[in-house]
Design a protein around this motif. Structure first.
Motif, short mmCIF file in Angstrom:
data_model
loop_
_atom_site.label_atom_id
_atom_site.label_comp_id
_atom_site.label_asym_id
_atom_site.label_seq_id
_atom_site.Cartn_x
_atom_site.Cartn_y
_atom_site.Cartn_z
N ASP A 19 7.12 -4.40 4.14
CA ASP A 19 5.88 -5.27 3.53
C ASP A 19 6.58 -5.60 1.81
N THR A 45 4.79 -7.58 6.68
CA THR A 45 2.84 -7.65 6.06
C THR A 45 3.48 -8.16 4.49
N ALA A 117 -2.88 -7.37 6.60
CA ALA A 117 -1.81 -6.82 6.73
C ALA A 117 -1.95 -4.91 6.81
#
Length: 321
Positions: A19, A45, A117
């Motif tokens: 992420d 993400t 996400a």
């Protein structure tokens, strides 16, 4: 500029969800991650923090395509923190998308997941075990994901987070702040505190560790000496876009996110962690401050000691491709 695909389906690989929030160092972290033979990248993400989401998504897709990783889904974050990054910082990654190699790089828009996400994080965790979550932006997406499905915390091996400043000054310089916080923790201080309170194994790569790794001309010169390698060449170009901050009266550009990514490969003497009870302030004047709290704090593994030469040598070696 296709790079040899280093991925295979070996079950012995470490599963990772990455992420990030789209900054130059986030993109370099993705490149570094994709050079690691022992990593099985499940998803990428994006948090719309130190970036504009459309630019960060395009950059992410192009870098994945460079490594022939069109199998990796990309999730776009729809959640926003309390304290926005400066607009100039968010726009800086636009430069990366107009570098020649990036302009020429094709990408597959179909890699963008229909899931947001946080939803994509949960989808990946539902189908995997023993997952490391690497976060080089704020913790908002992961915290939101686990609030929806808290049972999935059992699927997470550890969370490696570039965030916080424990025994050093922060890098937030705002009119209503005392400069004690680091930006990723400050963007969404409530999520930062929830991450610490989650009970997950959190390995914190804060400014205490990254302050020893400025992006300076000496390092860039070493990287330029191996520019015959496509990844070294493009990494040098990416870091060159930060040169207007080296040096600066305000701050110097450091290998914040790249060091956090190195934790997936270097967890011995190169990067040493110490257990500390930490808490996070959630309101002015020190929102996002990650401070020692022996009484009410949460157990966090904090990186303090870094073998600078070992880390830089590792990065140079990995970028020889």
């Amino acid at each position: 500029m296709p790079i040899k695909n280093q991925h295979n389906s070996s079950t012995e690989k470490q599963k990772v969800i990455f992420d990030h929030d789209g900054g130059v160092d986030d993109l370099l972290s993705l490149i570094l991650l994709l050079t690691m033979d022992h990593i099985d990248l499940l998803a990428v993400t994006i948090t719309p923090a130190d970036c504009y989401l459309s630019d960060a998504t395009t950059s992410t897709l192009k870098i994945l395509s460079m490594f022939n990783r069109t199998d990796v889904p990309v999730g776009k974050g729809i959640l926003h923190g309390e304290n926005a990054f400066p607009a100039d910082w968010r726009a800086q990654p636009k430069i990366c998308n107009v570098l020649p190699d990036m302009l020429a790089q094709s990408f597959d828009q179909n890699q963008v997941s229909e899931l947001s996400a946080d939803e994509l994080i949960n989808a990946c965790l539902s189908n995997a075990e023993n997952v490391s979550v690497l976060m080089t932006g704020p913790s908002t997406n992961l915290v939101a994901a686990l609030e929806k499905q808290p049972q999935l915390k059992a699927k997470i091996k550890d969370v490696i987070w570039m965030g916080g400043a424990v025994d050093v000054a922060g890098n937030v310089a705002m009119y209503n702040h005392d400069k004690s916080a680091e930006w990723n923790a400050y963007w969404d201080p409530v999520a930062s505190q929830k991450l610490f309170a989650s009970g997950l194994v959190v390995k914190l790569i804060g400014l205490d560790a990254t302050n020893c790794l400025p992006v300076n001309i000496d390092f860039l010169s070493q990287l330029a000496e191996q520019k015959q390698y496509p990844i070294s060449n493009i990494a040098c170009q990416f870091w060159a876009t930060t040169i207007n901050t080296i040096p600066s009266y305000e701050f110097t550009y450091f290998m914040w996110d790249v060091l956090a990514t190195c934790v997936l490969a270097l967890q011995g003497d190169e990067i040493e962690f110490q257990p500390v009870k930490l808490n996070v302030a959630t309101s002015e004047p020190n929102a996002g401050q990650t401070y020692r709290d022996p009484e009410q704090g949460f157990d966090i593994d904090v990186a303090f000691n870094v073998d600078k030469d070992a880390v830089l040598n590792y990065i140079l070696k990995q970028f020889r491709c």
